[in-house]
Design a protein around this motif. Structure first.
Motif, PDB file in Angstrom:
ATOM      1  N   ALA A  98       8.996   5.586  -1.315  1.00  0.00           N
ATOM      2  CA  ALA A  98       9.414   6.663  -2.219  1.00  0.00           C
ATOM      3  C   ALA A  98      10.902   6.569  -2.535  1.00  0.00           C
ATOM      4  O   ALA A  98      11.322   6.758  -3.680  1.00  0.00           O
ATOM      5  CB  ALA A  98       9.088   8.015  -1.579  1.00  0.00           C
ATOM      6  N   ALA A  99      11.713   6.286  -1.512  1.00  0.00           N
ATOM      7  CA  ALA A  99      13.159   6.151  -1.750  1.00  0.00           C
ATOM      8  C   ALA A  99      13.449   4.982  -2.677  1.00  0.00           C
ATOM      9  O   ALA A  99      14.318   5.081  -3.554  1.00  0.00           O
ATOM     10  CB  ALA A  99      13.877   5.960  -0.414  1.00  0.00           C
ATOM     11  N   LEU A 100      12.729   3.875  -2.513  1.00  0.00           N
ATOM     12  CA  LEU A 100      12.950   2.710  -3.376  1.00  0.00           C
ATOM     13  C   LEU A 100      12.588   3.013  -4.822  1.00  0.00           C
ATOM     14  O   LEU A 100      13.353   2.707  -5.747  1.00  0.00           O
ATOM     15  CB  LEU A 100      12.128   1.529  -2.861  1.00  0.00           C
ATOM     16  CG  LEU A 100      12.196   0.245  -3.679  1.00  0.00           C
ATOM     17  CD1 LEU A 100      13.628  -0.282  -3.739  1.00  0.00           C
ATOM     18  CD2 LEU A 100      11.256  -0.815  -3.107  1.00  0.00           C
ATOM     19  N   LYS A 135       0.813  -1.203   0.000  1.00  0.00           N
ATOM     20  CA  LYS A 135       0.000   0.000   0.000  1.00  0.00           C
ATOM     21  C   LYS A 135       0.858   1.271   0.000  1.00  0.00           C
ATOM     22  O   LYS A 135       0.487   2.282  -0.597  1.00  0.00           O
ATOM     23  CB  LYS A 135      -0.934   0.010   1.206  1.00  0.00           C
ATOM     24  CG  LYS A 135      -2.028   1.088   1.135  1.00  0.00           C
ATOM     25  CD  LYS A 135      -3.014   0.930   2.279  1.00  0.00           C
ATOM     26  CE  LYS A 135      -4.175   1.919   2.120  1.00  0.00           C
ATOM     27  NZ  LYS A 135      -3.708   3.334   2.154  1.00  0.00           N
ATOM     28  N   GLY A 136       2.022   1.216   0.662  1.00  0.00           N
ATOM     29  CA  GLY A 136       2.900   2.376   0.654  1.00  0.00           C
ATOM     30  C   GLY A 136       3.396   2.707  -0.742  1.00  0.00           C
ATOM     31  O   GLY A 136       3.468   3.878  -1.132  1.00  0.00           O
ATOM     32  N   LEU A 137       3.727   1.680  -1.524  1.00  0.00           N
ATOM     33  CA  LEU A 137       4.183   1.892  -2.896  1.00  0.00           C
ATOM     34  C   LEU A 137       3.066   2.464  -3.766  1.00  0.00           C
ATOM     35  O   LEU A 137       3.285   3.408  -4.523  1.00  0.00           O
ATOM     36  CB  LEU A 137       4.684   0.571  -3.484  1.00  0.00           C
ATOM     37  CG  LEU A 137       5.951  -0.016  -2.844  1.00  0.00           C
ATOM     38  CD1 LEU A 137       6.185  -1.434  -3.352  1.00  0.00           C
ATOM     39  CD2 LEU A 137       7.155   0.845  -3.137  1.00  0.00           C
ATOM     40  N   THR A 138       1.877   1.886  -3.659  1.00  0.00           N
ATOM     41  CA  THR A 138       0.757   2.359  -4.484  1.00  0.00           C
ATOM     42  C   THR A 138       0.309   3.754  -4.077  1.00  0.00           C
ATOM     43  O   THR A 138      -0.034   4.580  -4.937  1.00  0.00           O
ATOM     44  CB  THR A 138      -0.408   1.369  -4.393  1.00  0.00           C
ATOM     45  OG1 THR A 138      -0.796   1.199  -3.011  1.00  0.00           O
ATOM     46  CG2 THR A 138      -0.020   0.013  -4.961  1.00  0.00           C
ATOM     47  N   ASP A 139       0.302   4.036  -2.765  1.00  0.00           N
ATOM     48  CA  ASP A 139      -0.101   5.373  -2.318  1.00  0.00           C
ATOM     49  C   ASP A 139       0.872   6.435  -2.801  1.00  0.00           C
ATOM     50  O   ASP A 139       0.465   7.515  -3.246  1.00  0.00           O
ATOM     51  CB  ASP A 139      -0.190   5.406  -0.787  1.00  0.00           C
ATOM     52  CG  ASP A 139      -1.400   4.643  -0.275  1.00  0.00           C
ATOM     53  OD1 ASP A 139      -2.280   4.299  -1.094  1.00  0.00           O
ATOM     54  OD2 ASP A 139      -1.457   4.367   0.939  1.00  0.00           O
ATOM     55  N   PHE A 140       2.165   6.145  -2.728  1.00  0.00           N
ATOM     56  CA  PHE A 140       3.148   7.112  -3.208  1.00  0.00           C
ATOM     57  C   PHE A 140       3.021   7.304  -4.712  1.00  0.00           C
ATOM     58  O   PHE A 140       3.112   8.422  -5.228  1.00  0.00           O
ATOM     59  CB  PHE A 140       4.562   6.641  -2.851  1.00  0.00           C
ATOM     60  CG  PHE A 140       5.640   7.449  -3.507  1.00  0.00           C
ATOM     61  CD1 PHE A 140       5.939   8.720  -3.071  1.00  0.00           C
ATOM     62  CD2 PHE A 140       6.347   6.933  -4.585  1.00  0.00           C
ATOM     63  CE1 PHE A 140       6.924   9.468  -3.685  1.00  0.00           C
ATOM     64  CE2 PHE A 140       7.332   7.675  -5.208  1.00  0.00           C
ATOM     65  CZ  PHE A 140       7.625   8.950  -4.762  1.00  0.00           C
ATOM     66  N   TRP A 141       2.821   6.204  -5.449  1.00  0.00           N
ATOM     67  CA  TRP A 141       2.688   6.278  -6.907  1.00  0.00           C
ATOM     68  C   TRP A 141       1.523   7.191  -7.293  1.00  0.00           C
ATOM     69  O   TRP A 141       1.643   8.027  -8.193  1.00  0.00           O
ATOM     70  CB  TRP A 141       2.485   4.870  -7.465  1.00  0.00           C
ATOM     71  CG  TRP A 141       2.561   4.786  -8.966  1.00  0.00           C
ATOM     72  CD1 TRP A 141       1.681   5.315  -9.870  1.00  0.00           C
ATOM     73  CD2 TRP A 141       3.574   4.140  -9.739  1.00  0.00           C
ATOM     74  NE1 TRP A 141       2.072   5.043 -11.142  1.00  0.00           N
ATOM     75  CE2 TRP A 141       3.239   4.315 -11.107  1.00  0.00           C
ATOM     76  CE3 TRP A 141       4.719   3.421  -9.418  1.00  0.00           C
ATOM     77  CZ2 TRP A 141       4.007   3.798 -12.132  1.00  0.00           C
ATOM     78  CZ3 TRP A 141       5.490   2.906 -10.443  1.00  0.00           C
ATOM     79  CH2 TRP A 141       5.138   3.092 -11.781  1.00  0.00           C
ATOM     80  N   VAL A 151      12.685  15.782  -7.568  1.00  0.00           N
ATOM     81  CA  VAL A 151      11.902  16.908  -7.048  1.00  0.00           C
ATOM     82  C   VAL A 151      10.663  16.403  -6.330  1.00  0.00           C
ATOM     83  O   VAL A 151      10.308  16.914  -5.259  1.00  0.00           O
ATOM     84  CB  VAL A 151      11.516  17.859  -8.192  1.00  0.00           C
ATOM     85  CG1 VAL A 151      10.590  18.957  -7.695  1.00  0.00           C
ATOM     86  CG2 VAL A 151      12.764  18.461  -8.813  1.00  0.00           C
ATOM     87  N   ALA A 152      10.003  15.406  -6.880  1.00  0.00           N
ATOM     88  CA  ALA A 152       8.815  14.842  -6.232  1.00  0.00           C
ATOM     89  C   ALA A 152       9.161  14.261  -4.875  1.00  0.00           C
ATOM     90  O   ALA A 152       8.413  14.420  -3.908  1.00  0.00           O
ATOM     91  CB  ALA A 152       8.193  13.770  -7.128  1.00  0.00           C
ATOM     92  N   LEU A 153      10.298  13.603  -4.770  1.00  0.00           N
ATOM     93  CA  LEU A 153      10.724  13.041  -3.491  1.00  0.00           C
ATOM     94  C   LEU A 153      11.007  14.140  -2.476  1.00  0.00           C
ATOM     95  O   LEU A 153      10.602  14.050  -1.319  1.00  0.00           O
ATOM     96  CB  LEU A 153      11.978  12.183  -3.683  1.00  0.00           C
ATOM     97  CG  LEU A 153      11.817  10.900  -4.499  1.00  0.00           C
ATOM     98  CD1 LEU A 153      13.166  10.215  -4.666  1.00  0.00           C
ATOM     99  CD2 LEU A 153      10.836   9.959  -3.838  1.00  0.00           C
ATOM    100  N   GLY A 154      11.697  15.187  -2.896  1.00  0.00           N
ATOM    101  CA  GLY A 154      12.028  16.265  -1.984  1.00  0.00           C
ATOM    102  C   GLY A 154      10.805  17.026  -1.512  1.00  0.00           C
ATOM    103  O   GLY A 154      10.704  17.374  -0.334  1.00  0.00           O
ATOM    104  N   VAL A 155       9.870  17.285  -2.404  1.00  0.00           N
ATOM    105  CA  VAL A 155       8.656  17.999  -2.031  1.00  0.00           C
ATOM    106  C   VAL A 155       7.794  17.148  -1.111  1.00  0.00           C
ATOM    107  O   VAL A 155       7.221  17.630  -0.135  1.00  0.00           O
ATOM    108  CB  VAL A 155       7.867  18.407  -3.287  1.00  0.00           C
ATOM    109  CG1 VAL A 155       6.517  18.990  -2.905  1.00  0.00           C
ATOM    110  CG2 VAL A 155       8.671  19.411  -4.100  1.00  0.00           C
ATOM    111  N   LEU A 156       7.725  15.859  -1.389  1.00  0.00           N
ATOM    112  CA  LEU A 156       6.877  14.978  -0.602  1.00  0.00           C
ATOM    113  C   LEU A 156       7.397  14.805   0.808  1.00  0.00           C
ATOM    114  O   LEU A 156       6.634  14.600   1.736  1.00  0.00           O
ATOM    115  CB  LEU A 156       6.772  13.607  -1.280  1.00  0.00           C
ATOM    116  CG  LEU A 156       5.703  12.646  -0.752  1.00  0.00           C
ATOM    117  CD1 LEU A 156       4.318  13.263  -0.916  1.00  0.00           C
ATOM    118  CD2 LEU A 156       5.770  11.314  -1.472  1.00  0.00           C
TER     119      LEU A 156
END
Length: 273
Positions: free
Chosen positions: A244-246, A53-59, A225-230
């Motif tokens: 997100a890091a993965l 769920k963490g992967l899908t939510d971040f996506w 940029v998406a990682l940094g903003v998130l």
């Protein structure tokens, strides 16, 4: 005795591999771990099941598919264009022997030493005036020029030692300047060009500051940029952070593994030379 002398080197290589693999393994484990398991057992425990769920939510939250497309397009374009521009510049400096060669190389070294923070406002102003602000083309142009400065400096030293006899023989046979470049110089320098291509792609993929300033709309932003903003959002949990890091590092690692043989051949060729 020879085997004993190699032990420190082998130990150092094993430790270096361990320091690189262990953090990546921890990120992978925590990316598929539920928030409850993370809170109860900590980051070093193994997950009891596969939590995606963490992967899908971040996506879905950052529209990762669009960000991935932007990063691949920008990084791939910069890698190819910067390599081509580096070859052209280095051919003129290293083989063409242009006047003031030392000063030209000093200029490229200076360009490599400039911090990106000093370039933010001039690039922002110029992109605004040229109508390229908030476009992927602006980032591609900027990083192509910046990376080609390093590529030109590196290739100039390599092509400066290129055998003149081969070039003179080709010219006697009727080869022109462009034929010498694309049929003789480029094939011989292919391992070095492969190394530059891999480095330029990974460097551009990891860039954060200039894409953050130059790409403000959500449709043009890159993965970094998406990682940094998130990361600045308060509702970000540990599981989604690792997911997100993965997803952020996995494409770069995949690209590196695919071109690992090219990178190895280029380094080995440079060592032999």
């Amino acid at each position: 005795m020879t085997a004993l002398r190699r032990y420190p080197v082998l130990i150092a290589l094993c430790l270096a591999a361990l320091f690189m693999i262990v953090p990546f393994a921890i990120v992978v484990v925590n990316a598929v771990k539920s928030p409850a398991e993370y809170s109860q057992n900590g980051p070093l425990s193994l997950p009891h099941g596969l939590y995606t769920k963490g992967l899908t939510d971040f996506w879905q939250r950052v529209d990762y598919g669009q960000k991935l497309l932007n990063s691949v397009l920008i990084s791939g374009s910069v890698a190819v264009l910067a390599t081509v521009l580096s070859v052209l510049n280095a051919y003129a400096i290293g083989i063409g022997r242009v006047r003031g060669r030392t000063w030209v190389l000093a200029f490229f070294v200076l360009a490599n030493m400039l911090p990106q923070e000093a370039l933010v406002y001039p690039l922002y102003y110029l992109s605004k005036q040229a109508g390229l602000y908030d476009t992927r083309l602006s980032v591609i142009i900027v990083f192509t020029v910046l990376h080609s400065a390093f590529g030109t400096y590196l290739l100039s030293s390599v092509l400066g030692q290129f055998p003149r006899e081969i070039i003179e023989a080709a010219r006697i046979d009727g080869a022109g300047t462009w034929q010498v470049l694309w049929r003789i110089v480029v094939p011989v320098s292919r391992p070095t060009l492969g190394v530059l291509l891999v480095f330029f792609f990974i460097w551009t993929w990891n860039e954060f500051l200039l894409p953050l300033v130059m790409l403000v709309s959500n449709d043009n932003q890159t993965v970094s940029v998406a990682l940094g903003v998130l990361q600045g959002q308060r509702l970000m949990d540990a599981t989604m952070t690792n997911a997100a890091a993965l997803l952020g590092v996995l494409p770069a690692v995949t690209f590196f593994l695919v071109f690992q043989r090219t990178l190895t051949r280029g380094i080995a060729a440079g060592a032999v030379k």
